[in-house]
Design a protein around this motif. Sequence first.
Motif, PDB file in Angstrom:
ATOM      1  N   LEU A   1       8.723   2.730 -17.570  1.00 40.93           N
ATOM      2  CA  LEU A   1       7.543   3.586 -17.717  1.00 40.93           C
ATOM      3  C   LEU A   1       6.507   2.766 -18.476  1.00 40.93           C
ATOM      4  O   LEU A   1       6.695   2.447 -19.646  1.00 40.93           O
ATOM      5  CB  LEU A   1       7.919   4.853 -18.480  1.00 40.93           C
ATOM      6  N   ILE A   2       5.422   2.381 -17.790  1.00 38.99           N
ATOM      7  CA  ILE A   2       4.484   1.443 -18.408  1.00 38.99           C
ATOM      8  C   ILE A   2       3.169   2.132 -18.734  1.00 38.99           C
ATOM      9  O   ILE A   2       2.817   3.163 -18.157  1.00 38.99           O
ATOM     10  CB  ILE A   2       4.228   0.230 -17.489  1.00 38.99           C
ATOM     11  N   ASN A   3       2.489   1.526 -19.677  1.00 38.51           N
ATOM     12  CA  ASN A   3       1.191   1.987 -20.132  1.00 38.51           C
ATOM     13  C   ASN A   3       0.123   1.175 -19.378  1.00 38.51           C
ATOM     14  O   ASN A   3       0.106  -0.049 -19.438  1.00 38.51           O
ATOM     15  CB  ASN A   3       1.115   1.743 -21.647  1.00 38.51           C
ATOM     16  N   LEU A   4      -0.747   1.875 -18.679  1.00 39.67           N
ATOM     17  CA  LEU A   4      -1.764   1.197 -17.867  1.00 39.67           C
ATOM     18  C   LEU A   4      -3.082   1.013 -18.610  1.00 39.67           C
ATOM     19  O   LEU A   4      -4.057   0.533 -18.044  1.00 39.67           O
ATOM     20  CB  LEU A   4      -2.033   1.991 -16.592  1.00 39.67           C
ATOM     21  N   GLU A   5      -3.143   1.409 -19.863  1.00 38.45           N
ATOM     22  CA  GLU A   5      -4.407   1.394 -20.600  1.00 38.45           C
ATOM     23  C   GLU A   5      -5.064   0.019 -20.547  1.00 38.45           C
ATOM     24  O   GLU A   5      -4.412  -1.000 -20.815  1.00 38.45           O
ATOM     25  CB  GLU A   5      -4.157   1.751 -22.067  1.00 38.45           C
ATOM     26  N   GLY A   6      -6.305  -0.013 -20.222  1.00 38.71           N
ATOM     27  CA  GLY A   6      -7.047  -1.260 -20.216  1.00 38.71           C
ATOM     28  C   GLY A   6      -6.766  -2.148 -19.022  1.00 38.71           C
ATOM     29  O   GLY A   6      -7.403  -3.169 -18.835  1.00 38.71           O
ATOM     30  N   GLN A   7      -5.760  -1.828 -18.226  1.00 35.83           N
ATOM     31  CA  GLN A   7      -5.393  -2.718 -17.131  1.00 35.83           C
ATOM     32  C   GLN A   7      -5.340  -1.965 -15.812  1.00 35.83           C
ATOM     33  O   GLN A   7      -4.695  -2.381 -14.861  1.00 35.83           O
ATOM     34  CB  GLN A   7      -4.031  -3.371 -17.416  1.00 35.83           C
ATOM     35  N   PHE A   8      -5.974  -0.804 -15.792  1.00 41.35           N
ATOM     36  CA  PHE A   8      -5.955  -0.003 -14.566  1.00 41.35           C
ATOM     37  C   PHE A   8      -6.597  -0.758 -13.419  1.00 41.35           C
ATOM     38  O   PHE A   8      -6.199  -0.630 -12.266  1.00 41.35           O
ATOM     39  CB  PHE A   8      -6.686   1.317 -14.833  1.00 41.35           C
ATOM     40  N   ASP A   9      -7.587  -1.571 -13.760  1.00 36.10           N
ATOM     41  CA  ASP A   9      -8.295  -2.288 -12.695  1.00 36.10           C
ATOM     42  C   ASP A   9      -7.464  -3.426 -12.116  1.00 36.10           C
ATOM     43  O   ASP A   9      -7.838  -4.000 -11.092  1.00 36.10           O
ATOM     44  CB  ASP A   9      -9.623  -2.845 -13.243  1.00 36.10           C
ATOM     45  N   THR A  10      -6.386  -3.762 -12.793  1.00 37.55           N
ATOM     46  CA  THR A  10      -5.511  -4.797 -12.240  1.00 37.55           C
ATOM     47  C   THR A  10      -4.848  -4.319 -10.963  1.00 37.55           C
ATOM     48  O   THR A  10      -4.490  -5.114 -10.093  1.00 37.55           O
ATOM     49  CB  THR A  10      -4.426  -5.141 -13.281  1.00 37.55           C
ATOM     50  N   LEU A  11      -4.660  -3.012 -10.882  1.00 38.45           N
ATOM     51  CA  LEU A  11      -3.966  -2.461  -9.714  1.00 38.45           C
ATOM     52  C   LEU A  11      -4.850  -2.601  -8.483  1.00 38.45           C
ATOM     53  O   LEU A  11      -6.073  -2.722  -8.573  1.00 38.45           O
ATOM     54  CB  LEU A  11      -3.650  -0.982  -9.950  1.00 38.45           C
ATOM     55  N   LEU A  12      -4.201  -2.591  -7.358  1.00 38.08           N
ATOM     56  CA  LEU A  12      -4.946  -2.658  -6.108  1.00 38.08           C
ATOM     57  C   LEU A  12      -5.821  -1.426  -5.965  1.00 38.08           C
ATOM     58  O   LEU A  12      -5.427  -0.317  -6.359  1.00 38.08           O
ATOM     59  CB  LEU A  12      -3.969  -2.706  -4.937  1.00 38.08           C
ATOM     60  N   ALA A  13      -6.984  -1.628  -5.410  1.00 34.23           N
ATOM     61  CA  ALA A  13      -7.863  -0.479  -5.202  1.00 34.23           C
ATOM     62  C   ALA A  13      -7.379   0.355  -4.018  1.00 34.23           C
ATOM     63  O   ALA A  13      -7.413   1.584  -4.047  1.00 34.23           O
ATOM     64  CB  ALA A  13      -9.286  -0.959  -4.956  1.00 34.23           C
ATOM     65  N   GLU A  14      -6.923  -0.304  -3.004  1.00 32.82           N
ATOM     66  CA  GLU A  14      -6.436   0.410  -1.818  1.00 32.82           C
ATOM     67  C   GLU A  14      -5.128  -0.213  -1.397  1.00 32.82           C
ATOM     68  O   GLU A  14      -4.798  -1.339  -1.767  1.00 32.82           O
ATOM     69  CB  GLU A  14      -7.460   0.314  -0.687  1.00 32.82           C
ATOM     70  N   SER A  15      -4.414   0.516  -0.576  1.00 31.45           N
ATOM     71  CA  SER A  15      -3.114   0.001  -0.206  1.00 31.45           C
ATOM     72  C   SER A  15      -3.270  -1.152   0.780  1.00 31.45           C
ATOM     73  O   SER A  15      -4.165  -1.149   1.624  1.00 31.45           O
ATOM     74  CB  SER A  15      -2.283   1.119   0.416  1.00 31.45           C
ATOM     75  N   PRO A  16      -2.431  -2.137   0.631  1.00 26.28           N
ATOM     76  CA  PRO A  16      -2.465  -3.299   1.518  1.00 26.28           C
ATOM     77  C   PRO A  16      -1.941  -2.917   2.904  1.00 26.28           C
ATOM     78  O   PRO A  16      -1.583  -1.759   3.131  1.00 26.28           O
ATOM     79  CB  PRO A  16      -1.534  -4.275   0.808  1.00 26.28           C
ATOM     80  N   PRO A  17      -1.876  -3.859   3.817  1.00 26.36           N
ATOM     81  CA  PRO A  17      -1.360  -3.555   5.162  1.00 26.36           C
ATOM     82  C   PRO A  17       0.003  -2.898   5.095  1.00 26.36           C
ATOM     83  O   PRO A  17       0.779  -3.140   4.180  1.00 26.36           O
ATOM     84  CB  PRO A  17      -1.286  -4.929   5.832  1.00 26.36           C
ATOM     85  N   ARG A  18       0.253  -2.085   6.095  1.00 29.57           N
ATOM     86  CA  ARG A  18       1.480  -1.292   6.068  1.00 29.57           C
ATOM     87  C   ARG A  18       2.316  -1.605   7.291  1.00 29.57           C
ATOM     88  O   ARG A  18       1.856  -2.203   8.261  1.00 29.57           O
ATOM     89  CB  ARG A  18       1.134   0.184   6.027  1.00 29.57           C
ATOM     90  N   GLN A  19       3.560  -1.156   7.216  1.00 21.61           N
ATOM     91  CA  GLN A  19       4.470  -1.322   8.336  1.00 21.61           C
ATOM     92  C   GLN A  19       5.391  -0.123   8.365  1.00 21.61           C
ATOM     93  O   GLN A  19       5.604   0.536   7.355  1.00 21.61           O
ATOM     94  CB  GLN A  19       5.276  -2.608   8.180  1.00 21.61           C
ATOM     95  N   LEU A  20       5.914   0.106   9.540  1.00 27.66           N
ATOM     96  CA  LEU A  20       6.754   1.291   9.691  1.00 27.66           C
ATOM     97  C   LEU A  20       8.168   1.011   9.216  1.00 27.66           C
ATOM     98  O   LEU A  20       8.814   1.850   8.623  1.00 27.66           O
ATOM     99  CB  LEU A  20       6.765   1.740  11.156  1.00 27.66           C
ATOM    100  N   THR A  21       8.638  -0.188   9.490  1.00 26.19           N
ATOM    101  CA  THR A  21      10.007  -0.525   9.103  1.00 26.19           C
ATOM    102  C   THR A  21       9.944  -1.504   7.951  1.00 26.19           C
ATOM    103  O   THR A  21       9.259  -2.518   8.023  1.00 26.19           O
ATOM    104  CB  THR A  21      10.759  -1.162  10.278  1.00 26.19           C
ATOM    105  N   CYS A  22      10.636  -1.153   6.915  1.00 26.16           N
ATOM    106  CA  CYS A  22      10.611  -1.997   5.733  1.00 26.16           C
ATOM    107  C   CYS A  22      11.803  -2.931   5.776  1.00 26.16           C
ATOM    108  O   CYS A  22      12.944  -2.487   5.856  1.00 26.16           O
ATOM    109  CB  CYS A  22      10.668  -1.119   4.487  1.00 26.16           C
ATOM    110  N   ALA A  23      11.522  -4.214   5.750  1.00 26.96           N
ATOM    111  CA  ALA A  23      12.618  -5.181   5.739  1.00 26.96           C
ATOM    112  C   ALA A  23      13.273  -5.172   4.376  1.00 26.96           C
ATOM    113  O   ALA A  23      12.610  -5.059   3.349  1.00 26.96           O
ATOM    114  CB  ALA A  23      12.082  -6.570   6.049  1.00 26.96           C
ATOM    115  N   LEU A  24      14.555  -5.259   4.396  1.00 27.54           N
ATOM    116  CA  LEU A  24      15.274  -5.288   3.130  1.00 27.54           C
ATOM    117  C   LEU A  24      15.094  -6.660   2.497  1.00 27.54           C
ATOM    118  O   LEU A  24      15.025  -7.675   3.184  1.00 27.54           O
ATOM    119  CB  LEU A  24      16.756  -5.021   3.359  1.00 27.54           C
ATOM    120  N   ALA A  25      15.019  -6.670   1.189  1.00 25.85           N
ATOM    121  CA  ALA A  25      14.845  -7.931   0.481  1.00 25.85           C
ATOM    122  C   ALA A  25      16.113  -8.761   0.609  1.00 25.85           C
ATOM    123  O   ALA A  25      17.209  -8.239   0.793  1.00 25.85           O
ATOM    124  CB  ALA A  25      14.547  -7.655  -0.989  1.00 25.85           C
ATOM    125  N   THR A  26      15.921 -10.034   0.503  1.00 29.34           N
ATOM    126  CA  THR A  26      17.074 -10.924   0.499  1.00 29.34           C
ATOM    127  C   THR A  26      17.548 -11.076  -0.926  1.00 29.34           C
ATOM    128  O   THR A  26      16.766 -11.345  -1.830  1.00 29.34           O
ATOM    129  CB  THR A  26      16.680 -12.292   1.059  1.00 29.34           C
TER     130      THR A  26
END
Lengths: 702, 323
Positions: free
Chosen positions: A221-246
């Motif tokens: 659970l993180i505190n976003l104070e002062g760093q909210f703008d670090t987050l992406l403004a909009e979601s990046p490209p999407r896909q229907l099937t999520c590949a599992l990480a290696t």
Amino acid sequence: MSIDPGHFQLHAHLDPPLAAGTYRFTASHEMAGTGANGESLDGSDLGVADASMHVEITSPRYLLPPDQVLSTFPPAESQGAWGSRLPQIVIKRRTLPWERDVADDSTIPWLALVVFQEHEAELRTAQPVAECVTPGLTLDGAAEVSTANYLAISEAMVRTIFPTRKDVPLLAHAREVDINDTELMLGDDDGFLAVVIANRLPLPATDPSGAQVPTKYTAALINLEGQFDTLLAESPPRQLTCALATAPHLSPLTVTHATYDHVSMGTVYNPRVTAGGIKLQGANLVAPGPQAFVADAAVTASIATPASGAVANSGARGWTRSTRQTIDAMYHATVNATNVAGALLQTERRFPVLLHWSFTTTGSLTFRSLMEDLDSGLLGTMPRDPAPESAPARPPLEALETGHVGLTHRTRSGDETRAWYRGPLLPHPGDERADRLPLAHASDQLRMYVPDGREDLSLSSAFEIGRLLALNTPSTVAALLRWRQTRYIAARATTIWADLLEGVLRLDDDLTILPGDVGYLLGRHLAADIVGNPVGALGEPLQLFRPGSVPELTGDPVGILSAGFGTEFSFRGDLEAVVLDLADRPPVVIHEADIGGGTLTGLVRDTVTPVLDGALDLRVRDTLVGADQPVFGSGGVLSSSGVPTIILPDGPVPLAEAAARLRDGDPAAREAFAALVGDTSDLDHAAGASAGSTKSPTREAP
Amino acid sequence: MQLHTTTLIHDLPLTLASQVAEPLIAAVDDEDTAMPADLRSWLVSLRLLNGVPFANLVADTELLPMESIRWFYLDRRWTDALVQGALSVGTVTTDDRVDLSAAYPAIRAELDTEERNVRRLAGTARFGGQVGAVSGFILRSAAVAGWPGLHVRAFSVDPDEADDARYADDDPRRLRLLRLERLAPGVLFCLIDGIPEVVHLEEPRQGVQFGVDMEIDGSGATAVVPPRDRDSFEYLNEDPVPVMFRSLPGASGVIDIEQLEKDLAELHGTGAQDSLDSAEYALQMIRFPWRQVWGDDESAQYASVFKATVSYINWATIAHDGG
């Protein structure tokens, strides 16, 4: 509005009355009035100084107090198939996610729950508060703790796994539940909870072969104070099937002999030259995403600094390191190279972590799919897919419909044979009506031979398991022995009784009673006695009803008569009048009256005398004498004229006259009356009471 | 010793009666009855097969393959033999065995009763009577390891309610569980007091959960969310909405909430038309625990449920040959 049990209501956000921070309250007072000369006065004339006070609204910022956490999901340190569930945390303080401003919008929470694998970010614990935010950034206001935890994560990874600025408001909500619903309340006090959900499903990773492996995730659970703008403004490209990480995996660091020689000899080597011979698969140890590359500077720097004291042969140009040191140096060189590369490429961001916990995701199966694919059957059912013939030496499973399976059995004499065995779990209902197993004292008593000649060792195995389990727990053995000892005392008492009773209960010479039978025999004989002679044993049976007792006339008959013989028809009137009335009636009334079976003589003597005495006393005598009818019927003294007479020696004399003479003491009258009555005592009494003669005309004079 | 015959005869029934060990139903757990309480509780746990090696419960691995559930009835003769073995400890002399033989019926009767009270909730009434048939199941599945704390419910009758109804803990139709234990990380062992008509196996409930309906195929995961009505919380009569993921490398499992909002906005009633708020998003993502209902498959024949490798006929042949 109250919430029904089992229901809850969701709120998008709950605004705190005041956001956390430092406030200054100023109270000012304005006065106005009219002066003594009629002029109006205002604030400048009637000045009141402002009162100021400082107020600080505190709120957790770097550390979430443990009592504020109602639940975390998935449970901390748990292992499970959590892949389809979003991690979440439930917080007691309902307004906590909205108590600080991160984007000048009170509906945007300052908290976010992020989920990461071990290699994606680093959690550093117990760091000074000032270092818990990205360098260069300071948070205004006081910190509630001096040391805190923070999450060190590259900016690229922030863009990869953190929620977008649009996501953050959707990931925190408040829940209102019925305060009587303990399951939903989770121990809260007011029924309002704040919930923060993660934006990431903890999917399992796969190993190079494609199989899913347990993957450890940490939720923070993180505190976003002062760093909210670090987050992406909009979601990046999407896909229907999520590949599992290696999954990160370990692989050997292979070096050529030439490289090894270079390192061990302390000579400078150029990895570009030897690039074809060195395989740096260990790069996956750190980050699977970006391609690792080896920085020359790092390698040379690392190798150019020989470990002090490890120089084996520094005089000549020989070995400077042991083999182990050489390998370590190469590993560190590789790792440092990657880290340096990572540090060069990516800026590290730091986020204060208020709370964190870890869990492990296993596999991708859902509960539903597992349940629906289960192979269900009674015990003894063969698997749907027969086991592969991996163990050819193993004979095929023998399973009977009774639940027995054939097992190899080595007998005590060493023979290898087959025996039947069935555990306590049957594939068919047990026979509940059959007799219970008789007590066995040794497991061999329970060995059975079945018709096919094999032994059935099921029950004897059970016996032996029970025996060994009891022996395995010394406390049970002790309890058994203690109990047996107390039982021995009781048994000894029984034996003594048996000895004592032996002579007492010998009924016949050839009939000896065992002590255990005494109670039974006593009971049987008692029952026989009762049946044979119930009157003797139990007494006369109680009659269904009893006749009432004959009342005895004791005491004053007049009183009894007046009391109505004790019945409710007691006479309450004037008895004198009754008797006089009785006297006025014809004497037949008395004559015919049913007086209960006694003789008239006896009646006169015992009962009627006092009545008549009284009557005489009341001069009834005259009335009687003057009556037309015979006084006492044919048995009485009759006169031809109808006047009651009594025969005296001087002839018939009217009864009244005779009575008068009797009272006067005439012996002749007395004699005559005595002849009639037969008892002179009454006459004496009558004479004394002036009434003797009239009551006795019951017998014919002889 | 001087004996007074009259007194003796008078006291005899009382003395004899006091020596007969009769099975009492203990009013409290610690009260001594036919046997001391500590011994009794140990024997009761033994009766419920605590401590019995797993190989003696399931004699062959093929009887319990991976991902299987195996139902069974408990063999009372077997558990009796187990108790007899435990009681035989320390019976050295003939006297001991005679003594044990005399006491055994009372011991067995008491264990039959106490067996039912072993998982009694504190404060509830004791159960009288004796255990009749005991049944149960062994579940060997990844579900046991992956979902610790499964709920198991057994019913003596097929409940009339829908399969997803709620049942109180003290519902009279429910059968008590005498034992519910994980014998191994992936093996769940359950003993039921009676023979159930219906058994529920339910995903553990840990408050309200949020998530998706997921399918993992090979190395990729797809997920859907069945949309709900914003006001009634009922599922809408619509196809499930696919959940999109971020396609960045290393972003496994990160949900694209924006796209989900757009997809939900196309459906009437989800509350997403006027932009989704966090309460509406949570409402769409709430997931309920799955409940698997096991019942009698009336179409199944006995032979199809339990296939023995050696049938009775073969067995008779074996017997003949062996004899």
